[in-house]
Design a protein around this motif. Structure first.
Motif, PDB file in Angstrom:
ATOM      1  N   MET A  36      33.243  19.841 -51.522  1.00 49.89           N
ATOM      2  CA  MET A  36      32.600  18.680 -50.908  1.00 49.89           C
ATOM      3  C   MET A  36      33.020  17.361 -51.530  1.00 49.89           C
ATOM      4  O   MET A  36      32.878  16.312 -50.926  1.00 49.89           O
ATOM      5  CB  MET A  36      31.085  18.817 -51.010  1.00 49.89           C
ATOM      6  CG  MET A  36      30.550  19.988 -50.223  1.00 49.89           C
ATOM      7  SD  MET A  36      28.954  20.545 -50.821  1.00 49.89           S
ATOM      8  CE  MET A  36      29.440  21.549 -52.208  1.00 49.89           C
ATOM      9  N   GLY A  37      33.509  17.405 -52.767  1.00 53.88           N
ATOM     10  CA  GLY A  37      33.894  16.168 -53.431  1.00 53.88           C
ATOM     11  C   GLY A  37      33.903  16.336 -54.937  1.00 53.88           C
ATOM     12  O   GLY A  37      33.777  17.453 -55.457  1.00 53.88           O
ATOM     13  N   LYS A  78      29.395  12.020 -49.898  1.00 56.26           N
ATOM     14  CA  LYS A  78      30.137  13.046 -50.636  1.00 56.26           C
ATOM     15  C   LYS A  78      29.558  13.230 -52.042  1.00 56.26           C
ATOM     16  O   LYS A  78      29.414  14.360 -52.524  1.00 56.26           O
ATOM     17  CB  LYS A  78      31.615  12.679 -50.740  1.00 56.26           C
ATOM     18  CG  LYS A  78      32.376  12.841 -49.452  1.00 56.26           C
ATOM     19  CD  LYS A  78      33.834  12.451 -49.633  1.00 56.26           C
ATOM     20  CE  LYS A  78      34.572  12.517 -48.323  1.00 56.26           C
ATOM     21  NZ  LYS A  78      35.978  12.122 -48.486  1.00 56.26           N
ATOM     22  N   THR A  82      27.809  16.668 -53.472  1.00 56.18           N
ATOM     23  CA  THR A  82      28.358  17.286 -54.682  1.00 56.18           C
ATOM     24  C   THR A  82      27.288  17.385 -55.759  1.00 56.18           C
ATOM     25  O   THR A  82      27.197  18.396 -56.473  1.00 56.18           O
ATOM     26  CB  THR A  82      29.580  16.486 -55.179  1.00 56.18           C
ATOM     27  OG1 THR A  82      30.510  16.369 -54.090  1.00 56.18           O
ATOM     28  CG2 THR A  82      30.260  17.181 -56.337  1.00 56.18           C
TER      29      THR A  82
END
Length: 124
Positions: A36-37, A78, A82
């Motif tokens: 996701m990041g 993001k 995360t």
């Protein structure tokens, strides 16, 4: 071999880490990466019992805006996703209040101007 951009990013993150430690935060993790990041720094602010997710941004010049101006809504989303992943994997922080800070470094990295924004944005 690291790219020049990555080397510069690592140097900026290390300067931010040193700055935060000098200001009383305790290091937990650096470059927490998921699908996701990525979260640049995860710190603990014991004075406020906060788990702090830190985004570090560097700009050599401000012709196109400050380093902090680059944290848009997409980047915030993001970071929040995360951070949620980190919390799901690290239950020892369940009782901590979470905070999202941004460190902006500008100018030459030898003598950067550092702008620390605590609680820069929130998660819903």
């Amino acid at each position: 071999m690291f790219s020049l951009k990555r080397q510069t990013g690592n140097k900026a993150e290390n300067l931010a880490l040193q700055y935060l430690e000098k200001n009383g935060l305790k290091f937990i993790e650096q470059n927490y990466l998921t699908k996701m990041g990525e979260i640049d720094l995860i710190m603990l602010d014991k004075s406020e019992q906060n788990l702090v997710f830190v985004e570090v941004r560097y700009r050599k010049n401000t012709y196109f805006g400050s380093a902090i101006d680059t944290i848009n809504a997409s980047k915030q989303t993001k970071l929040i996703r995360t951070a949620k992943h980190f919390l799901q994997c690290h239950s020892q922080y369940d009782d901590f209040i979470c905070r999202f800070d941004v460190i902006g470094l500008e100018s030459d990295l030898k003598y950067p101007n550092i702008n620390w924004i605590k609680d820069a944005f929130g998660a819903l």
